[in-house]
Design an enzyme around this catalytic site. Structure first.
Site, PDB file in Angstrom:
ATOM      1  N   HIS A   1       4.612  -5.830   0.952  1.00 26.29           N
ATOM      2  CA  HIS A   1       3.610  -6.842   0.611  1.00 26.29           C
ATOM      3  C   HIS A   1       2.206  -6.250   0.756  1.00 26.29           C
ATOM      4  CE1 HIS A   1       1.792 -10.862   0.340  1.00 26.29           C
ATOM      5  NE2 HIS A   1       2.974 -11.277  -0.106  1.00 26.29           N
TER       6      HIS A   1
ATOM      7  N   GLU B   1       4.709  -6.794  -5.692  1.00 30.75           N
ATOM      8  CA  GLU B   1       5.881  -6.784  -4.818  1.00 30.75           C
ATOM      9  C   GLU B   1       7.133  -6.358  -5.587  1.00 30.75           C
ATOM     10  OE1 GLU B   1       6.152 -10.553  -2.501  1.00 30.75           O
ATOM     11  OE2 GLU B   1       4.240 -11.002  -3.478  1.00 30.75           O
TER      12      GLU B   1
END
Length: 424
Positions: free
Chosen positions: A215, A375
């Protein structure tokens, strides 16, 4: 006599923590060790562990196995820190907003509808932490593994060399409502302008969902662009992203796989375009949820069958014409989440290694749309959509092959101009 599960866990531990190796040495760090394999000098004065490659260096913290700094020289030869984070490792555990800066969300990244799923006929209820209501003040759905997900915890450093670091975490049975124990290892390695990621997780006692990601928040200008501190000037190309997962107003998948027509808001596949190319169009509002302008969308990575993920086109290419820094992302995962940082609101500070100093009307904070999150992962909430056929990618049990995520972030310099019409 050691069981098959224990042998598998030990073998995975030694393999992951040993790669890459120092020539002539074997790295054998395991979960719970107080010593670190390799030649670790330990953390610096800010609690960060540094690794160095050719033309690239990075700093990591045990909290969330997070990347805290990533330094690349731009086309002017100036070193830029191109990821968000905090100056000191202690801030990660103190920060109340917790934007998942650079960490590994788990045990299941992204959202789980109604915080429930079923495995082999048994329904499990995990801890919710998103979309609170009067009836459910803690939330209805789960995001990124719950209120004490993997990127809220301190991992163990089990191997650290000049160019690589490995973190480990043991997630106990029942934590955040998930069944079974999971042992995980995350290895970060720097090469010649490359950052490689390998995540391995072993379900040791029960079948359980596992889906991880990195992330990381990016601003390829290091917030130093004197014209804008936004990332909307970055061009993005998703050559395999012709489809996305349909979601409702609170970003829960509906089960639909939607097309991204040429020249639509979500068309980043037919040609590169600036992330902000469509932001002046009022119809973009709602694209990332109710009253949300921008992107928080999961794109399906539709590659040819038997494709070697390490070669050919990247899954994503992000580039800033101002800094000239280009990032190509290669990965073995089948989906890709794009988040344009609409939730940022200038309440989070940039680091001392970023931005401009003493410039009027330029606060040293992260503005809305000042970054972008990319992501690598699998289909979001795939455990609740058996029609997608993702079980073998998302549910793992004792004796199964481990969960493995691999990604390679490859940097280069490219200062070709990007037009305001979105070409790039």
């Amino acid at each position: 006599m050691l069981s098959k599960v224990v042998i598998l866990a030990i073998s995975i531990a030694s393999v992951v923590s040993a790669a890459p190796q120092i020539k002539g040495e074997q790295l054998t760090g395991t979960v719970g060790n107080t010593t670190i394999a390799g030649r670790s000098t330990g953390p610096d004065e800010n609690g960060k562990y540094e690794i160095v490659g050719s033309g690239i260096r990075a700093l990591f913290v045990p909290y969330g196995a997070s990347i805290a700094n990533l330094f690349i020289n731009d086309t002017s030869g100036i070193e830029r820190d191109i990821v968000t984070g905090f100056d000191n490792a202690t801030y990660y555990g103190i920060d109340k907003q917790h934007p998942h800066f650079g960490g590994v969300p788990g045990r299941y990244a992204n959202r789980i509808k109604n915080s429930t799923f079923t495995i082999d006929g048994e329904t499990f209820n995990v801890t919710p932490n998103e979309h609170p209501t009067a009836e459910y003040p803690d939330g209805v759905n789960q995001l990124h593994g719950g209120p004490d997900g993997w990127d809220w915890r301190n991992w163990t450093v089990v191997a650290h060399t000049e160019d690589s670091i490995t973190f480990s975490l043991t997630d106990p049975d029942g934590k955040e409502g998930f069944p079974g124990e999971v042992v995980s290892y995350v290895t970060y390695t720097l090469g010649n302008l490359t950052w490689d990621i390998r995540m391995v997780a072993v379900a040791t006692t029960k079948k359980t969902p596992i889906m991880l990601s990195s992330h990381t928040y990016w601003n390829l200008d290091g917030f130093a662009n004197n014209e804008t501190d936004l990332a909307l000037n970055h061009s993005l190309w998703l050559p395999y992203g012709g489809q996305r997962i349909g979601v409702d107003s609170i970003l829960i998948p509906t089960g639909d796989i939607l097309a991204n027509p040429v020249n639509s808001f979500n068309d980043f596949w037919s040609a590169p375009k600036q992330i902000g190319a469509n932001f002046t169009n009022p119809d973009l509002r709602g694209n990332c949820g109710e009253n949300c302008t921008g992107y928080d969308n999961c794109f399906v990575t539709a590659r040819p069958e038997a494709h070697d993920w390490r070669v050919g086109l990247p899954v994503a290419r992000l580039r800033s014409a101002w800094s000239g820094i280009q990032l190509d992302i290669y990965t073995d995962t089948d989906a890709f989440q794009l988040y344009s940082c609409g939730g940022q609101n200038s309440s989070m500070a940039i680091k001392s290694t970023q931005g401009l100093f003493d410039v009027e009307d330029r606060p040293r904070t992260i503005p809305q749309f000042g970054c972008v999150v990319l992501e690598v992962q699998d289909y979001i909430d795939g455990i609740n959509h058996p029609e997608w056929g993702r079980e073998s990618k998302q549910v793992f049990g004792p004796g199964d092959d481990p969960y493995v995520l691999q990604a390679s972030y490859r940097f280069s310099l490219n200062d070709t101009a990007v037009g305001s019409d979105g070409s790039g």
